[in-house]
Design a protein around this motif. Structure first.
Motif, PDB file in Angstrom:
ATOM      1  N   ASP A  16      -6.846  16.606  -2.378  1.00 21.47           N
ATOM      2  CA  ASP A  16      -6.448  17.603  -3.373  1.00 21.47           C
ATOM      3  C   ASP A  16      -6.957  18.999  -3.031  1.00 21.47           C
ATOM      4  O   ASP A  16      -6.756  19.957  -3.781  1.00 21.47           O
ATOM      5  N   GLY A  17      -7.653  19.106  -1.884  1.00 20.11           N
ATOM      6  CA  GLY A  17      -8.157  20.397  -1.446  1.00 20.11           C
ATOM      7  C   GLY A  17      -9.450  20.819  -2.108  1.00 20.11           C
ATOM      8  O   GLY A  17      -9.951  21.916  -1.849  1.00 20.11           O
ATOM      9  N   LYS A  18     -10.018  19.964  -2.941  1.00 18.40           N
ATOM     10  CA  LYS A  18     -11.247  20.292  -3.665  1.00 18.40           C
ATOM     11  C   LYS A  18     -12.432  19.533  -3.072  1.00 18.40           C
ATOM     12  O   LYS A  18     -12.281  18.451  -2.511  1.00 18.40           O
ATOM     13  N   ASP A  19     -13.621  20.124  -3.230  1.00 23.34           N
ATOM     14  CA  ASP A  19     -14.847  19.449  -2.834  1.00 23.34           C
ATOM     15  C   ASP A  19     -15.319  18.559  -3.983  1.00 23.34           C
ATOM     16  O   ASP A  19     -15.447  19.019  -5.125  1.00 23.34           O
ATOM     17  N   HIS A  20     -15.574  17.291  -3.669  1.00 22.70           N
ATOM     18  CA  HIS A  20     -16.050  16.338  -4.674  1.00 22.70           C
ATOM     19  C   HIS A  20     -17.455  15.873  -4.320  1.00 22.70           C
ATOM     20  O   HIS A  20     -17.769  15.650  -3.143  1.00 22.70           O
ATOM     21  N   LEU A  21     -18.293  15.731  -5.335  1.00 20.48           N
ATOM     22  CA  LEU A  21     -19.642  15.216  -5.120  1.00 20.48           C
ATOM     23  C   LEU A  21     -19.569  13.756  -4.666  1.00 20.48           C
ATOM     24  O   LEU A  21     -18.709  13.003  -5.113  1.00 20.48           O
ATOM     25  N   VAL A  22     -20.489  13.382  -3.788  1.00 21.27           N
ATOM     26  CA  VAL A  22     -20.585  12.000  -3.321  1.00 21.27           C
ATOM     27  C   VAL A  22     -21.884  11.410  -3.864  1.00 21.27           C
ATOM     28  O   VAL A  22     -22.973  11.925  -3.602  1.00 21.27           O
ATOM     29  N   GLN A  23     -21.737  10.336  -4.606  1.00 21.73           N
ATOM     30  CA  GLN A  23     -22.882   9.667  -5.212  1.00 21.73           C
ATOM     31  C   GLN A  23     -23.076   8.313  -4.541  1.00 21.73           C
ATOM     32  O   GLN A  23     -22.150   7.516  -4.436  1.00 21.73           O
ATOM     33  N   ILE A  24     -24.290   8.051  -4.053  1.00 21.52           N
ATOM     34  CA  ILE A  24     -24.581   6.791  -3.373  1.00 21.52           C
ATOM     35  C   ILE A  24     -25.103   5.782  -4.391  1.00 21.52           C
ATOM     36  O   ILE A  24     -26.191   5.941  -4.932  1.00 21.52           O
ATOM     37  N   ASP A  25     -24.288   4.769  -4.661  1.00 18.82           N
ATOM     38  CA  ASP A  25     -24.638   3.745  -5.639  1.00 18.82           C
ATOM     39  C   ASP A  25     -25.041   2.453  -4.942  1.00 18.82           C
ATOM     40  O   ASP A  25     -24.409   2.043  -3.961  1.00 18.82           O
ATOM     41  N   THR A  26     -26.080   1.807  -5.452  1.00 19.64           N
ATOM     42  CA  THR A  26     -26.481   0.499  -4.941  1.00 19.64           C
ATOM     43  C   THR A  26     -25.714  -0.575  -5.696  1.00 19.64           C
ATOM     44  O   THR A  26     -25.867  -0.735  -6.897  1.00 19.64           O
ATOM     45  N   VAL A  27     -24.864  -1.307  -4.987  1.00 15.08           N
ATOM     46  CA  VAL A  27     -24.013  -2.330  -5.595  1.00 15.08           C
ATOM     47  C   VAL A  27     -24.739  -3.676  -5.639  1.00 15.08           C
ATOM     48  O   VAL A  27     -24.695  -4.387  -6.634  1.00 15.08           O
ATOM     49  N   VAL A  28     -25.376  -4.036  -4.539  1.00 15.76           N
ATOM     50  CA  VAL A  28     -26.167  -5.273  -4.462  1.00 15.76           C
ATOM     51  C   VAL A  28     -27.514  -4.921  -3.850  1.00 15.76           C
ATOM     52  O   VAL A  28     -27.573  -4.272  -2.807  1.00 15.76           O
ATOM     53  N   GLU A  29     -28.587  -5.345  -4.494  1.00 15.98           N
ATOM     54  CA  GLU A  29     -29.932  -5.071  -3.987  1.00 15.98           C
ATOM     55  C   GLU A  29     -30.601  -6.371  -3.594  1.00 15.98           C
ATOM     56  O   GLU A  29     -30.692  -7.309  -4.394  1.00 15.98           O
TER      57      GLU A  29
END
Length: 420
Positions: free
Chosen positions: A73-86
């Motif tokens: 979309d031409g926009k900068d989006h924040l990237v969030q690192i999520d822990t799915v399985v620990e």
């Protein structure tokens, strides 16, 4: 060698060199010395700066450094690192692009546990995020894992991968880079046999030692030259008192780094000498090419001793995957049980670690898979690093892998249907 004293001695030497670098840098920065027009003082300051940074990075886990991504979309989006399985020895993490609709491609990137952190795949992740939901196996440093968490060998690694695949679901596209390729193949086959509804959609194996004897290299020759007793005596140490994993048997990261550096000692020596001269001339930057590479290359992690030794013995010496004779948790895995997971191999023509022929051997093992679901690619002029993170990956291999994923996105799942 299996003593805490040897582990602590290596850490002491590292710490001492870091201190010497910091001291030289501080001394060269004294205002009074600025009045002395001696180039040796400038050189000493530069040496101290490079030395301190180098030895400091050896015990620091690098940051992913992926904060934003530019989407379609031409926009900068924040990237969030999520822990799915620990889990105790590694987590499944997801690079969640905030504010973007979920991408239909779901990719599990299996990172190596071979001395470096999963952040070694940073550029690979960055290249895939715009077009897919990217998940990565983020392995932990063994020195930080208490002995009470138990052992971790290649069978445990395989079971971890199976758990991660179950969590992500049957529309997952798995990409295994280098060392984990044979174990990822085994995990896929195990799921195909026991839980076909949980197996991934596609499996891409990049530069992995499926059959190390297909095309021998210095790495495979080393595994054949030494006995397991020699290897255990020379390479295994106990984590010292400084870390939570005190007493755990490991293949230390600092020892691995010594091996890495010695393989190309002249090239590394030249690189550091040139960097010192650049700092002396004021031409070096905090994130220049040298620092970007060595900040990652020098950051090493300890491997569990069981994992390292079982990898050498069972993958390289005994060739259990190549012989389709691999056993996990008492169950013999039959790679021929893979019947509808599309499999692609990628090799580099100039790969001196996993030479051409080692990885493509996986296709011959998939005896239950039709030819229409098999693919291979040999990248001309590409070395080991280039096939997953360099120019060859960006310009040629990545588009081919995404094309392979899309071509098999709507393929009927026979195994799952029959199991139901």
């Amino acid at each position: 060698m299996r003593y805490m004293a040897t582990y602590d001695l290596m850490e002491t030497l590292r710490n001492t060199n870091q201190w010497l670098g910091a001291t030289a840098k501080a001394m060269g920065s004294y205002p009074a010395l600025a009045a002395i027009p001696n180039p040796m003082i400038t050189w000493m300051t530069a040496w101290g700066e490079v030395t301190e940074r180098s030895f400091e990075r050896m015990v620091v886990k690098p940051s992913w450094g992926i904060r934003t991504i530019t989407c379609n979309d031409g926009k900068d989006h924040l990237v969030q690192i999520d822990t799915v399985v620990e889990k105790s020895f590694g987590n499944l993490i997801h690079f969640n692009v905030v504010g973007r609709e979920e991408k239909p491609r779901k990719i599990l990137l299996v990172a190596p546990m071979s001395g470096h952190y999963a952040t070694l795949l940073r550029s690979t992740v960055i290249s895939l995020i715009p077009d897919a939901e990217v998940y990565v196996t983020d392995w932990k440093n063994a020195r930080d894992i208490p002995v009470s968490c138990g052992k971790f060998d290649i069978e445990d690694y395989t079971l971890y991968l199976m758990d991660f695949m179950r969590e992500m679901g049957p529309e997952t596209n798995v990409i295994a880079v280098c060392q984990p390729a044979p174990l990822t193949l085994a995990a896929t086959a195990y799921l195909a046999e026991l839980e076909p509804e949980a197996q991934p959609r596609t499996l891409t194996l990049i530069g992995g030692p499926i059959d190390p004897d297909a095309t021998p290299t210095d790495v495979t020759d080393f595994g054949n030259r030494v006995t397991m007793g020699q290897l255990e005596e020379a390479m295994i140490q106990r984590v010292g008192f400084k870390y939570p994993g005190v007493g755990r048997l490991v293949y230390p990261g600092l020892l691995q780094l010594t091996s890495f550096m010695s393989m190309n000692a002249e090239r590394h020596s030249k690189a550091f000498n040139e960097q010192i001269l650049r700092v002396t001339r004021g031409e070096a930057k905090d994130h220049d090419a040298h620092n970007r590479f060595y900040d990652e290359y020098l950051a090493v992690m300890d491997m569990p001793a069981e994992f390292y030794l079982s990898t050498v013995e069972r993958i390289f010496k005994n060739g259990e995957i190549a012989a389709n004779d691999f056993v996990v948790d008492g169950h013999k895995v039959d790679i021929g049980k893979i019947t509808d997971v599309a499999v692609k191999t990628v090799e580099g023509a100039n790969d001196d670690i996993s030479a051409p022929g080692q990885c493509v051997a996986a296709l011959d093992l998939c005896t239950g898979l039709p030819a229409s679901k098999k693919a291979s690619h040999l990248e001309p002029g590409a070395g080991h690093y280039g096939i997953f993170a360099g120019r060859s990956w960006r310009n040629n291999i990545r588009p081919l892998v995404l094309e392979f994923i899309d071509a098999n996105a709507s393929t009927p799942r026979k195994a799952a249907t029959e199991a139901a």
